[in-house]
Design a protein around this motif. Structure first.
Motif, PDB file in Angstrom:
ATOM      1  N   HIS A  61     -13.853  31.703 -14.807  1.00  0.00           N
ATOM      2  CA  HIS A  61     -15.300  31.398 -15.729  1.00  0.00           C
ATOM      3  C   HIS A  61     -16.290  31.855 -16.674  1.00  0.00           C
ATOM      4  N   VAL A  62     -16.345  31.375 -17.920  1.00  0.00           N
ATOM      5  CA  VAL A  62     -16.920  32.288 -18.289  1.00  0.00           C
ATOM      6  C   VAL A  62     -17.645  31.540 -19.342  1.00  0.00           C
ATOM      7  N   ASP A  63     -19.119  32.386 -19.692  1.00  0.00           N
ATOM      8  CA  ASP A  63     -19.751  31.390 -20.859  1.00  0.00           C
ATOM      9  C   ASP A  63     -19.732  32.725 -22.150  1.00  0.00           C
ATOM     10  N   HIS A  95     -22.889  18.767 -31.883  1.00  0.00           N
ATOM     11  CA  HIS A  95     -24.373  17.567 -31.465  1.00  0.00           C
ATOM     12  C   HIS A  95     -24.547  16.111 -32.317  1.00  0.00           C
ATOM     13  N   LEU A  96     -25.151  15.277 -32.004  1.00  0.00           N
ATOM     14  CA  LEU A  96     -25.678  14.027 -32.729  1.00  0.00           C
ATOM     15  C   LEU A  96     -26.288  14.552 -34.304  1.00  0.00           C
ATOM     16  N   PRO A  97     -25.978  13.650 -35.228  1.00  0.00           N
ATOM     17  CA  PRO A  97     -27.026  13.913 -36.664  1.00  0.00           C
ATOM     18  C   PRO A  97     -27.992  13.960 -36.485  1.00  0.00           C
ATOM     19  N   VAL A  98     -28.423  15.200 -36.499  1.00  0.00           N
ATOM     20  CA  VAL A  98     -30.278  14.475 -36.703  1.00  0.00           C
ATOM     21  C   VAL A  98     -31.166  15.601 -38.269  1.00  0.00           C
ATOM     22  N   GLN A 107     -32.135  22.920 -28.762  1.00  0.00           N
ATOM     23  CA  GLN A 107     -30.696  22.481 -28.997  1.00  0.00           C
ATOM     24  C   GLN A 107     -29.904  23.574 -30.271  1.00  0.00           C
ATOM     25  N   TYR A 108     -30.872  23.509 -31.074  1.00  0.00           N
ATOM     26  CA  TYR A 108     -30.412  24.402 -32.404  1.00  0.00           C
ATOM     27  C   TYR A 108     -29.897  26.126 -31.408  1.00  0.00           C
ATOM     28  N   ASP A 109     -30.344  26.680 -30.586  1.00  0.00           N
ATOM     29  CA  ASP A 109     -30.254  27.781 -30.492  1.00  0.00           C
ATOM     30  C   ASP A 109     -28.423  27.291 -29.388  1.00  0.00           C
ATOM     31  N   LYS A 110     -28.677  26.458 -28.689  1.00  0.00           N
ATOM     32  CA  LYS A 110     -27.841  26.506 -27.912  1.00  0.00           C
ATOM     33  C   LYS A 110     -26.423  26.262 -28.686  1.00  0.00           C
ATOM     34  N   VAL A 111     -26.312  25.650 -29.355  1.00  0.00           N
ATOM     35  CA  VAL A 111     -25.117  25.284 -30.628  1.00  0.00           C
ATOM     36  C   VAL A 111     -25.265  27.251 -30.930  1.00  0.00           C
ATOM     37  N   MET A 112     -25.791  27.768 -31.938  1.00  0.00           N
ATOM     38  CA  MET A 112     -25.545  28.989 -32.097  1.00  0.00           C
ATOM     39  C   MET A 112     -25.265  29.963 -31.324  1.00  0.00           C
ATOM     40  N   ALA A 113     -25.474  29.777 -30.426  1.00  0.00           N
ATOM     41  CA  ALA A 113     -25.012  30.953 -28.771  1.00  0.00           C
ATOM     42  C   ALA A 113     -23.567  30.953 -28.963  1.00  0.00           C
ATOM     43  N   ILE A 114     -23.676  29.642 -28.274  1.00  0.00           N
ATOM     44  CA  ILE A 114     -21.861  29.038 -28.191  1.00  0.00           C
ATOM     45  C   ILE A 114     -21.274  29.447 -28.996  1.00  0.00           C
ATOM     46  N   THR A 155     -27.104  19.836 -38.742  1.00  0.00           N
ATOM     47  CA  THR A 155     -26.866  21.867 -38.857  1.00  0.00           C
ATOM     48  C   THR A 155     -27.378  22.507 -38.304  1.00  0.00           C
ATOM     49  N   ALA A 156     -27.193  22.711 -37.126  1.00  0.00           N
ATOM     50  CA  ALA A 156     -26.482  23.579 -36.173  1.00  0.00           C
ATOM     51  C   ALA A 156     -25.370  24.105 -36.190  1.00  0.00           C
ATOM     52  N   TYR A 157     -24.387  22.957 -36.116  1.00  0.00           N
ATOM     53  CA  TYR A 157     -22.904  22.811 -36.214  1.00  0.00           C
ATOM     54  C   TYR A 157     -22.377  23.972 -37.492  1.00  0.00           C
ATOM     55  N   VAL A 158     -22.708  22.962 -38.054  1.00  0.00           N
ATOM     56  CA  VAL A 158     -22.811  23.416 -39.728  1.00  0.00           C
ATOM     57  C   VAL A 158     -23.507  24.939 -39.541  1.00  0.00           C
ATOM     58  N   THR A 159     -24.325  25.242 -39.285  1.00  0.00           N
ATOM     59  CA  THR A 159     -24.446  26.538 -39.677  1.00  0.00           C
ATOM     60  C   THR A 159     -23.788  27.801 -38.405  1.00  0.00           C
ATOM     61  N   SER A 160     -23.432  27.007 -37.426  1.00  0.00           N
ATOM     62  CA  SER A 160     -22.571  28.118 -36.546  1.00  0.00           C
ATOM     63  C   SER A 160     -20.885  28.074 -36.878  1.00  0.00           C
TER      64      SER A 160
END
Length: 251
Positions: A61-63, A95-98, A107-114, A155-160
């Motif tokens: 189990h790994v985060d 994430h869904l487009p927004v 939500q942005y922070d969560k995507v960037m974190a992972i 935004t978040a996905y592209v940036t990450s």
């Protein structure tokens, strides 16, 4: 001889989708694999299917956004299999487009974190072990076509994914003198459980964007990853391999 015979390493996000396909292909090529995920049921299922097919694998189990978890993952590979020869930083979420101004900061922070921090930590601890033990290892990160080209509303996905591309290129030049190779795959749309769970019109839209008019199968991404990890790609480093049937070139 199998492409990964006698090697050991980890695959993150290996409880389903692309990561599952990668872990299974790596094991089929002779490597010992730590299947890492936060989805315990999925990860344990993948390990069971690998071992039933004659491969060697174990679950952890790994985060990937947790520094302690990633450090422990590298330690676990070494404790279980004696070494760390490869790393596959695959875990990611979308994430869904927004529109950017409507995106929740959490939500942005969560995507960037992972998707970004997770790649950084995977590189950091895998490379540290390889350096300390003089291992000319191979690392692959899962980027995306969106790491090379913007996609409206993501935004978040592209940036990450741009971050994953940058981390790949930086690590490749920083550790070339140590023989450590670092590459990334940039898939287009892939038919994963995460993808097909989205609304039908969004799924159809992604399929229509592909020049092939179909999504890739996870196994098609896995084939590229195994090549990059293996000695067949011994002079390939710092590359972002587009696995998208020409999507980026067509656009």
């Amino acid at each position: 001889m199998a492409l990964m015979e006698g090697r050991a390493g980890f695959v993150t996000g290996a409880g389903a989708g692309i990561g599952e396909a990668i872990a299974k292909r790596i094991a089929a090529e002779g490597a010992s694999v730590v299947v890492a995920d936060v989805d315990d049921a999925g990860g344990e299922r993948v390990v069971r299917e690998i071992t039933e097919a004659g491969g060697t694998a174990s679950y952890l189990h790994v985060d990937v956004s947790s520094e302690d978890d990633v450090r422990a993952m590298v330690d676990a590979v070494v404790e279980r299999y004696g070494t760390l020869d490869f790393a596959m930083n695959n875990a990611g979420i979308g994430h869904l487009p927004v529109p950017l101004h409507e995106m929740e900061t959490a939500q942005y922070d969560k995507v960037m974190a992972i998707d970004a921090r997770g790649v950084f930590l995977g590189l950091k601890y895998a490379i540290a072990y390889m350096r300390e033990h003089d291992i000319a290892g191979s690392i692959v990160n899962t980027a995306s076509g969106t790491g090379l080209k913007a996609s409206k509303g993501l935004t978040a996905y592209v940036t990450s994914k741009h971050a994953a591309v940058g981390l790949t290129r930086m690590a490749a030049i920083d550790y070339a003198e140590h023989g450590i190779r670092v590459n990334a795959v940039a898939p287009g749309s892939v038919k994963t459980p995460q993808m097909v769970a989205q609304p039908a019109d969004i799924v159809a839209g992604y399929e229509a964007l592909m020049p092939s008019k179909r999504m890739a199968r996870p196994e098609e991404i896995a084939a590229a990853v195994v090549w990059l990890l293996s000695d067949e790609a011994s002079y390939v480093s710092g590359d972002i391999v587009e696995v998208d049937f020409g999507y980026l070139q067509a656009g």
